[in-house]
Design an enzyme around this catalytic site. Sequence first.
Site, PDB file in Angstrom:
ATOM      1  N   TYR A 136       0.868  -1.180   0.000  1.00  0.00           N
ATOM      2  CA  TYR A 136       0.000   0.000   0.000  1.00  0.00           C
ATOM      3  C   TYR A 136       0.901   1.225   0.000  1.00  0.00           C
ATOM      4  O   TYR A 136       1.493   1.579   1.022  1.00  0.00           O
ATOM      5  CB  TYR A 136      -0.902  -0.032   1.242  1.00  0.00           C
ATOM      6  CG  TYR A 136      -1.890   1.114   1.381  1.00  0.00           C
ATOM      7  CD1 TYR A 136      -2.053   2.095   0.412  1.00  0.00           C
ATOM      8  CD2 TYR A 136      -2.691   1.206   2.508  1.00  0.00           C
ATOM      9  CE1 TYR A 136      -2.974   3.129   0.556  1.00  0.00           C
ATOM     10  CE2 TYR A 136      -3.615   2.236   2.669  1.00  0.00           C
ATOM     11  CZ  TYR A 136      -3.746   3.195   1.695  1.00  0.00           C
ATOM     12  OH  TYR A 136      -4.653   4.210   1.853  1.00  0.00           O
ATOM     13  N   LYS A 164      -1.107  -1.073  -4.272  1.00  0.00           N
ATOM     14  CA  LYS A 164      -2.216  -0.108  -4.277  1.00  0.00           C
ATOM     15  C   LYS A 164      -1.553   1.252  -4.393  1.00  0.00           C
ATOM     16  O   LYS A 164      -0.852   1.700  -3.486  1.00  0.00           O
ATOM     17  CB  LYS A 164      -3.006  -0.238  -2.976  1.00  0.00           C
ATOM     18  CG  LYS A 164      -3.964   0.883  -2.717  1.00  0.00           C
ATOM     19  CD  LYS A 164      -4.950   0.440  -1.660  1.00  0.00           C
ATOM     20  CE  LYS A 164      -5.423   1.538  -0.736  1.00  0.00           C
ATOM     21  NZ  LYS A 164      -5.762   2.794  -1.350  1.00  0.00           N
ATOM     22  N   ASP A 190      -9.818   7.991  -6.459  1.00  0.00           N
ATOM     23  CA  ASP A 190     -11.052   7.788  -7.219  1.00  0.00           C
ATOM     24  C   ASP A 190     -11.239   8.878  -8.275  1.00  0.00           C
ATOM     25  O   ASP A 190     -11.790   8.628  -9.345  1.00  0.00           O
ATOM     26  CB  ASP A 190     -12.261   7.790  -6.267  1.00  0.00           C
ATOM     27  CG  ASP A 190     -12.002   6.984  -5.003  1.00  0.00           C
ATOM     28  OD1 ASP A 190     -10.932   6.347  -4.916  1.00  0.00           O
ATOM     29  OD2 ASP A 190     -12.851   7.004  -4.112  1.00  0.00           O
ATOM     30  N   SER A 207     -12.546   5.016  -1.396  1.00  0.00           N
ATOM     31  CA  SER A 207     -13.518   5.329  -0.333  1.00  0.00           C
ATOM     32  C   SER A 207     -14.884   5.687  -0.918  1.00  0.00           C
ATOM     33  O   SER A 207     -15.920   5.298  -0.388  1.00  0.00           O
ATOM     34  CB  SER A 207     -13.006   6.499   0.502  1.00  0.00           C
ATOM     35  OG  SER A 207     -12.902   7.667  -0.308  1.00  0.00           O
TER      36      SER A 207
END
Length: 292
Positions: A136, A164, A190, A207
């Site tokens: 991550y 990620k 996003d 999220s």
Amino acid sequence: MKNLKGIFSALLVSFNEDGTINEKGLRQIIRHNIDKMKVDGLYVGGSTGENFMLSTEEKKEIFRIAKDEAGDAIALIAQVGSVNLKEAVELGKYATELGYDSLSAVTPFYYKFSFPEIKNFYETIIRETGSPMIVYSIPFLTGVNIGVAQFAELFENPKIIGVKFTAGDFYLLERLRKAFPNHLIYAGFDEMMLPATVLGVDGAIGSTFNVNGVRARQIFELAQQGKIKEAFEIQNVTNDLIEGILGNGLYQTIKGLLEEEGVQAGYCREPMTKSLTDAQKKVVKELKAKFL
Ligand code: NGF
């Protein structure tokens, strides 16, 4: 192991006003993601799960509830990273026993760890758990930047299956995609999903997918089909929503939107602001009317 490609919601956690976990609310958030957002998987214990403010026992409780509610319906990734390596190993063992499809761990942060220390961190978790691992990388919060050569060293371990990538460095993303065509790369922002998908990411973890998962899938699939204009239009609408969310308090506003959808998303955990003011609640209602 399940297919780990696709759209993963970074799972929100419902808290009661006193900061304890609201199990009923958490289960409702999970169901909403599976039944309404139709996500391919959940990323449990990430930033969105307010993870770094929780005790080890609370983190375990969330892993247990998420697995119990989701069962085998979707893929589950457990974020176990912690600056406390012993805790990361303990959580990794726990999530592995529960049957999570992969572990993930944020790069150790706060202290200026050297790359060999970071590599040892991942190799220790993998050795102790035997599970696959997704790095991550979120440099804007951790201050840890990993370059192509360092990823090459990490990926020498066959258990490190991907990253990620929560960053806006698209040159690095392009270099990683070219260098590692067989590793999983997830977009982490996003609002930049379309350009990340054009650059070839295998999926996205976000999220806002808790409330905007259907649009996220449309962007991802249209971009993969080369329908850029159509994908761009949906990204534009998505970013209008994200702009509204970010301007009103990220996690509090997503929880407010879920509450509007009948999901008991509850409070945030202090030291984060627990709930929205009346003015912020009004914005949530406007966002719901316009975007949900
Ligand atoms: O919330 C953050 C941190 N980033 C998330 C996501 O990358 C975090 C992103 O969806 C995540 O997956 C996790 O660990 O829970 C943003 O919230 C979104 O793009 C809005 O900026 O800042």
